[in-house]
Scaffold this motif. Structure first.
Motif, PDB file in Angstrom:
ATOM      1  N   ILE A 237      -9.296 -13.025  38.027  1.00 21.48           N
ATOM      2  CA  ILE A 237      -7.851 -12.699  38.545  1.00 21.48           C
ATOM      3  C   ILE A 237      -7.438 -13.209  39.711  1.00 21.48           C
ATOM      4  O   ILE A 237      -6.224 -13.718  40.136  1.00 21.48           O
ATOM      5  N   LEU A 238      -8.138 -12.738  40.895  1.00 24.15           N
ATOM      6  CA  LEU A 238      -8.063 -13.371  42.038  1.00 24.15           C
ATOM      7  C   LEU A 238      -7.977 -14.540  42.365  1.00 24.15           C
ATOM      8  O   LEU A 238      -7.014 -15.299  43.061  1.00 24.15           O
ATOM      9  N   ASP A 239      -8.855 -15.344  41.717  1.00 23.97           N
ATOM     10  CA  ASP A 239      -8.959 -16.735  41.810  1.00 23.97           C
ATOM     11  C   ASP A 239      -7.652 -17.436  41.092  1.00 23.97           C
ATOM     12  O   ASP A 239      -7.131 -18.238  41.693  1.00 23.97           O
ATOM     13  N   LEU A 240      -7.159 -16.932  39.976  1.00 27.55           N
ATOM     14  CA  LEU A 240      -5.998 -17.333  39.603  1.00 27.55           C
ATOM     15  C   LEU A 240      -4.750 -17.213  40.337  1.00 27.55           C
ATOM     16  O   LEU A 240      -3.893 -18.044  40.467  1.00 27.55           O
ATOM     17  N   LYS A 241      -4.818 -16.041  41.042  1.00 29.34           N
ATOM     18  CA  LYS A 241      -3.634 -15.806  41.862  1.00 29.34           C
ATOM     19  C   LYS A 241      -3.856 -16.769  42.982  1.00 29.34           C
ATOM     20  O   LYS A 241      -2.661 -17.052  43.473  1.00 29.34           O
ATOM     21  N   ASN A 242      -5.007 -16.810  43.525  1.00 29.55           N
ATOM     22  CA  ASN A 242      -4.914 -18.000  44.660  1.00 29.55           C
ATOM     23  C   ASN A 242      -4.231 -19.345  44.319  1.00 29.55           C
ATOM     24  O   ASN A 242      -3.970 -19.919  45.003  1.00 29.55           O
ATOM     25  N   LYS A 243      -4.869 -19.858  43.270  1.00 29.13           N
ATOM     26  CA  LYS A 243      -4.452 -21.086  42.577  1.00 29.13           C
ATOM     27  C   LYS A 243      -2.697 -21.005  42.394  1.00 29.13           C
ATOM     28  O   LYS A 243      -2.133 -22.130  42.547  1.00 29.13           O
ATOM     29  N   ILE A 244      -2.458 -20.271  41.820  1.00 29.86           N
ATOM     30  CA  ILE A 244      -0.991 -20.058  41.679  1.00 29.86           C
ATOM     31  C   ILE A 244      -0.020 -19.964  42.768  1.00 29.86           C
ATOM     32  O   ILE A 244       0.965 -20.913  43.047  1.00 29.86           O
ATOM     33  N   GLY A 293      -4.411  -3.126  42.098  1.00 33.65           N
ATOM     34  CA  GLY A 293      -5.560  -2.659  42.924  1.00 33.65           C
ATOM     35  C   GLY A 293      -6.375  -4.108  43.430  1.00 33.65           C
ATOM     36  O   GLY A 293      -7.385  -4.258  43.897  1.00 33.65           O
ATOM     37  N   LEU A 294      -5.806  -5.211  43.199  1.00 30.23           N
ATOM     38  CA  LEU A 294      -6.352  -6.518  43.675  1.00 30.23           C
ATOM     39  C   LEU A 294      -6.408  -6.629  45.188  1.00 30.23           C
ATOM     40  O   LEU A 294      -5.607  -6.206  45.726  1.00 30.23           O
ATOM     41  N   PRO A 295      -7.426  -7.063  45.441  1.00 33.56           N
ATOM     42  CA  PRO A 295      -7.899  -7.424  46.917  1.00 33.56           C
ATOM     43  C   PRO A 295      -6.685  -8.517  47.476  1.00 33.56           C
ATOM     44  O   PRO A 295      -5.805  -9.166  46.437  1.00 33.56           O
ATOM     45  N   GLN A 296      -6.577  -8.753  48.631  1.00 37.56           N
ATOM     46  CA  GLN A 296      -5.402  -9.732  49.255  1.00 37.56           C
ATOM     47  C   GLN A 296      -5.676 -11.205  49.008  1.00 37.56           C
ATOM     48  O   GLN A 296      -7.131 -11.202  48.794  1.00 37.56           O
ATOM     49  N   SER A 297      -4.962 -11.834  48.531  1.00 37.40           N
ATOM     50  CA  SER A 297      -5.320 -13.314  48.092  1.00 37.40           C
ATOM     51  C   SER A 297      -5.618 -14.171  49.449  1.00 37.40           C
ATOM     52  O   SER A 297      -5.365 -13.641  50.586  1.00 37.40           O
ATOM     53  N   SER A 298      -5.858 -15.270  49.231  1.00 36.91           N
ATOM     54  CA  SER A 298      -6.198 -16.189  50.215  1.00 36.91           C
ATOM     55  C   SER A 298      -4.889 -16.523  51.209  1.00 36.91           C
ATOM     56  O   SER A 298      -4.989 -16.480  52.453  1.00 36.91           O
ATOM     57  N   LEU A 299      -3.772 -16.557  50.704  1.00 37.44           N
ATOM     58  CA  LEU A 299      -2.500 -16.876  51.500  1.00 37.44           C
ATOM     59  C   LEU A 299      -2.315 -15.508  52.233  1.00 37.44           C
ATOM     60  O   LEU A 299      -1.883 -15.590  53.453  1.00 37.44           O
ATOM     61  N   ASP A 300      -2.319 -14.334  51.670  1.00 42.18           N
ATOM     62  CA  ASP A 300      -2.119 -13.244  52.168  1.00 42.18           C
ATOM     63  C   ASP A 300      -3.029 -12.953  53.501  1.00 42.18           C
ATOM     64  O   ASP A 300      -2.253 -12.527  54.613  1.00 42.18           O
ATOM     65  N   MET A 301      -4.060 -13.110  53.418  1.00 39.35           N
ATOM     66  CA  MET A 301      -4.965 -13.020  54.375  1.00 39.35           C
ATOM     67  C   MET A 301      -4.966 -13.921  55.668  1.00 39.35           C
ATOM     68  O   MET A 301      -4.945 -13.430  56.749  1.00 39.35           O
ATOM     69  N   SER A 302      -4.453 -15.141  55.218  1.00 36.38           N
ATOM     70  CA  SER A 302      -4.488 -16.232  56.024  1.00 36.38           C
ATOM     71  C   SER A 302      -3.085 -15.630  57.019  1.00 36.38           C
ATOM     72  O   SER A 302      -2.924 -15.974  58.254  1.00 36.38           O
TER      73      SER A 302
END
Length: 376
Positions: A237-244, A293-302
């Motif tokens: 799900i986190l991978d999908l969120k990153n892609k979207i 409860g999802l961890p932060q996405s790549s965009l959020d962390m960046s």
């Protein structure tokens, strides 16, 4: 206090070589690490330990005190001694902080009050995860690291069940409000150039052929899309969120480029990209609602790592840890309601009662996910 103050000034670079993180990121890390140490062992529905409560209040106030000095100039009417009126500029706490800091403090108190409400409850109790199998209670989805829950034979009383649902609703209010504040603050943060440079040239490469076709079909249904994609694990799900998120930025970037060079592309392509971006945004919203409860996405962390705005850093980290704690409290309540439902459905209960009142569970619950203070 001296030690914490020194770490903040050094930007966590204990060598003193000036290679530390920015003040904004240092403050963000302080709140994140404090929440992890204070709430990391909140495995039961019970009041916080008194020393943990005092530490949380004291150290959060230290960090929030910084925001009192983040101000902006605003015009006000001033009456001089001779009776004449004039407009002068005075300092006032920045608008976003003036609105959101009191709101977050209220949400914080609502959560700790919610935990305090379980002080005198006697209708369910916990058994250590190390207890004998015969003594253990109910455990959802093999959460071996948590104590198990036990309820009386036949389940909770009707009054207790209603009261538990009320506590869950309260935690859910905190969750939704903190999520909204966090999303608003993250949206205001600039997207780092390093993230932009890491993106592929087109959304098809980011999403993959299958997902890209699913989003760009003529008749799109977000519910059908989520039923089609693989959401079987937190990682997927986190991978999908990153892609979207990446595809949305790619589409926005291309629309901006076309606007600046209007003669290059047709308006039809612009409209299609805008439509695809709206669809992607809808998918992201549904993911956030269904999996809080999802961890932060790549965009959020960046964004967080590159952010230099101290006010944004404090608002983002404070809302994020409250969101995580609210999700944890809801999961603990669901543990009890799940044990209650099983007790109502047990053969012993069926002999004395007819029917039962089912309780609701979230998708993240039956997947066995757990909110982690240090990772959200």
């Amino acid at each position: 206090m001296k030690e914490k103050f020194s770490k903040l000034l050094l930007g966590e670079d204990m060598s003193g070589g000036g290679k530390g993180v920015s003040s904004a990121l240092a403050l963000s890390n302080v709140i994140t690490n404090l929440a992890a140490s204070v709430f990391g062992e909140q495995h039961k529905l019970a009041p916080m330990k008194e020393d943990s409560r005092k530490r949380w209040r004291k150290e959060v106030d230290w960090v929030l005190s910084v925001t009192n000095h983040i101000v902006e100039f605003v015009p006000v009417q001033h009456t001089a001694r001779d009776g004449s009126n004039m407009e002068i500029m005075v300092t006032k706490q920045r608008k976003d902080l003036l609105m959101n800091i009191p709101a977050l403090k209220k949400l914080d108190k609502m959560l700790t009050d919610c935990l305090d409400n379980f002080k005198d409850q006697k209708e369910f109790w916990y058994v250590s995860k190390d207890a004998n199998e015969s003594e253990k209670g109910v455990q959802r989805n093999d959460k071996w690291w948590l104590p198990t829950v036990k309820v009386p034979p036949g389940g909770l009383s009707d009054d207790s069940r209603k009261w538990m649902q009320k506590q869950k609703d309260c935690a859910n209010q905190v969750l939704k409000a903190s999520m909204a504040i966090n999303a608003e603050v993250l949206a205001q943060m600039d997207i780092p150039e390093t993230y932009m440079e890491s993106l592929p040239k087109n959304a098809r490469d980011s999403l993959g052929e299958t997902i890209y076709k699913s989003i760009t079909v003529e008749f799109f249904d977000s519910g059908q899309f989520l039923a089609f994609v693989d959401l079987s694990s937190e990682h997927k799900i986190l991978d999908l969120k990153n892609k979207i998120e990446a595809s949305m930025i790619i589409w926005k970037r291309k629309m901006h480029q076309k606007e600046s060079r209007a003669s290059w592309g047709s308006s039809a392509k612009m409209e299609r990209r805008e439509l695809f971006e709206e669809r992607a945004e809808t998918i992201l919203l549904l993911l956030k609602q269904r999996f809080p409860g999802l961890p932060q996405s790549s965009l959020d962390m960046s964004k967080i790592e590159s952010n230099k705005d101290v006010g944004h850093a404090v608002l983002e980290s404070y809302s994020r840890v409250l969101e995580s704690l609210a999700n944890t409290v809801m999961n603990r309540i669901e543990d009890v309601l799940y044990a209650d439902e099983l007790a109502q459905n047990s053969p012993e209960s069926n002999n004395t009662e007819s029917g039962h009142t089912p309780t609701s569970t979230t998708i993240s619950d039956f997947m066995g996910w757990e909110a982690d203070e240090g990772e959200t």
